[in-house]
Design a protein around this motif. Sequence first.
Motif, short mmCIF file in Angstrom:
data_model
loop_
_atom_site.label_atom_id
_atom_site.label_comp_id
_atom_site.label_asym_id
_atom_site.label_seq_id
_atom_site.Cartn_x
_atom_site.Cartn_y
_atom_site.Cartn_z
N VAL A 197 -10.05 -2.74 5.01
CA VAL A 197 -10.49 -2.19 3.64
C VAL A 197 -10.61 -0.45 3.14
N GLY A 198 -10.82 0.22 4.16
CA GLY A 198 -10.51 1.71 3.97
C GLY A 198 -9.23 1.91 3.53
N GLN A 199 -8.16 1.21 4.00
CA GLN A 199 -6.69 1.61 3.33
C GLN A 199 -6.53 1.20 1.87
N SER A 200 -7.33 0.06 1.66
CA SER A 200 -7.29 -0.23 0.09
C SER A 200 -8.07 0.80 -0.87
N ARG A 201 -9.19 1.07 -0.09
CA ARG A 201 -10.12 2.21 -1.01
C ARG A 201 -9.32 3.51 -1.08
N MET A 202 -8.51 3.92 -0.15
CA MET A 202 -7.63 5.16 0.01
C MET A 202 -6.60 4.92 -1.17
N ALA A 203 -6.42 3.83 -1.42
CA ALA A 203 -5.08 3.64 -2.34
C ALA A 203 -5.86 3.66 -3.75
N ALA A 216 1.86 15.09 -7.26
CA ALA A 216 2.58 16.06 -6.55
C ALA A 216 2.48 17.54 -6.95
N LEU A 217 2.56 17.45 -8.22
CA LEU A 217 2.59 18.94 -8.63
C LEU A 217 1.25 19.41 -9.33
N LYS A 218 0.23 18.62 -9.56
CA LYS A 218 -1.02 18.66 -9.97
C LYS A 218 -2.04 19.09 -9.00
N LEU A 220 0.84 -1.05 0.02
CA LEU A 220 0.04 0.07 0.01
C LEU A 220 0.77 1.36 0.10
N MET A 221 1.84 1.27 0.82
CA MET A 221 2.91 2.32 0.75
C MET A 221 3.26 2.63 -0.79
N VAL A 222 3.64 1.48 -1.55
CA VAL A 222 4.26 1.77 -2.70
C VAL A 222 3.19 2.33 -3.65
N VAL A 223 2.00 1.77 -3.66
CA VAL A 223 0.98 2.31 -4.31
C VAL A 223 0.42 3.78 -4.04
N HIS A 224 0.60 4.26 -2.71
CA HIS A 224 0.30 5.73 -2.51
C HIS A 224 1.33 6.18 -3.01
N SER A 273 -0.40 15.78 -0.19
CA SER A 273 -0.22 15.83 1.41
C SER A 273 -0.93 14.66 2.13
N ARG A 274 -2.06 14.35 1.59
CA ARG A 274 -3.08 13.28 2.21
C ARG A 274 -2.25 12.12 2.16
N ASN A 275 -1.67 11.69 0.68
CA ASN A 275 -1.13 10.41 0.40
C ASN A 275 0.19 10.38 1.27
N ALA A 276 0.86 11.53 1.27
CA ALA A 276 1.82 11.36 2.06
C ALA A 276 1.95 10.92 3.71
N ALA A 277 0.92 11.71 4.16
CA ALA A 277 0.43 11.27 5.51
C ALA A 277 -0.02 9.71 5.74
N LEU A 278 -0.75 9.32 4.72
CA LEU A 278 -1.07 7.83 4.61
C LEU A 278 -0.01 7.11 4.50
#
Length: 461
Positions: free
Chosen positions: A320-326, A241-243, A229-233, A249-254
Amino acid sequence: MSATGETVESDARGAPGGLWWWSRRRSVVLDVVLALISAVECAIEGASFADEARLPAALGALLGLVIGSTLVLRRRWPIAIVLISIAITPAEMGFVLGVVGLYTLAASEVPRKITAVLAGMSVTGTLIITMVGFQRDMAREDYAPPMWVPPLVSVLMALGLTAPPVLLGLYVGARRRLVESLRERADGLERELSLLADRAAERAEWARKEERTRIAREMHDVVAHRVSLMVVHAAALQAVALKDPEKASRNAALVGDMGRQALTELRTMLGVLRADEGPAESSAARRDEPAPLASVAAAASAAADEAAGGPRLDGLEALVGQSRMAGMVVELSLEGDDRRYAPRVEQTAYRVVQEALTNVHKHAPGAEARVRLARRVSEVAVLVENGPSDRAAADAGLPSGGNGLVGMKERVTTLGGGFVSGPTDAGGFRVSAVIPDRAARAERAQAAERVVEPDEAARSV
């Protein structure tokens, strides 16, 4: 016991080899000395008997010398020696021959019936010859003893020459057989101890392999899912990152949260393993005893599975929520009443769902997944199914060791459950597991027994 048997047993015990039918060299010396004594005795008595029978004394001495020398064959043919001693009883010769022959016969492996018959013949012959000789001597001296004296003297003489060697031979033979049986039993116990030591070593090696497999499975479950999941995020973070800085920032926090969770689970597992490597394992290492290693490995496995920080079924929604966030579309379906199961059962069900979702991330990026959990009275059923992969989705490039399905099956079958996995007709993949809760089944059986007992008591009344 035959000479051949004695030689074989002597060779088996490592004793020095003998000559012919003797098992040891000192036995040869003993028998030769006894034969010489018997030959001298028989030669003297043979000369005396020949003189009374008006025969040449030299002939009687020579005959006695030959007969007495046969005692050297007592270990080979004990029955023949006793028969010879009985045959020469009328000549009043062969005292050493008869005594030693009866002892050897009783101490050998000759059947007891034969020993009893020959001993009886020896007693009878000695009794008769003694009585006749006693009366003859009394007649020569013109002495008339009471009627009871000749029979009493004859009986005492016959029993005195026969009973002691026979009883001593029986005792020595019984003791010899007892020693042989004890030696065989000791050899058998030594072989059994050797086998037990080998089995203990095999069990210890099996326990080590099981522990290594369990640790590898735990590491795989913890690291593979979280890091995947870390690799996916991280890939999503790189793309946006640029767009979209806010989403980045949310993905980095995850990614940070998942890394901390992975570290927490690793610390928990390693902490349990270190706690179980305490005095028991150190003392086993000092003593070099393999058996405690198996118990230590089993205790470590059970403790690790029931660790307080281990995952449970109430964490499925977060998983399951972690996979959804990915970015994965996951449908979660929970069936049955909310109930608690044994820690190992809940952890196994959790790990099955975790590994199945990890495989979807690895092998079917962009595919939709469906997770179904059915809570039953004494078992848990898990189904994780994904559709075909979305070829337009970016591949995260996650490596695969091919051990995920194997680990899931091992976990489920260890608890006595069933595990099935394979492709679906729609081009996706399905993982299904049914995990029984043996503790719940035992409680139901006890409750049923408690209900049945009052009913039976009421019917009997």
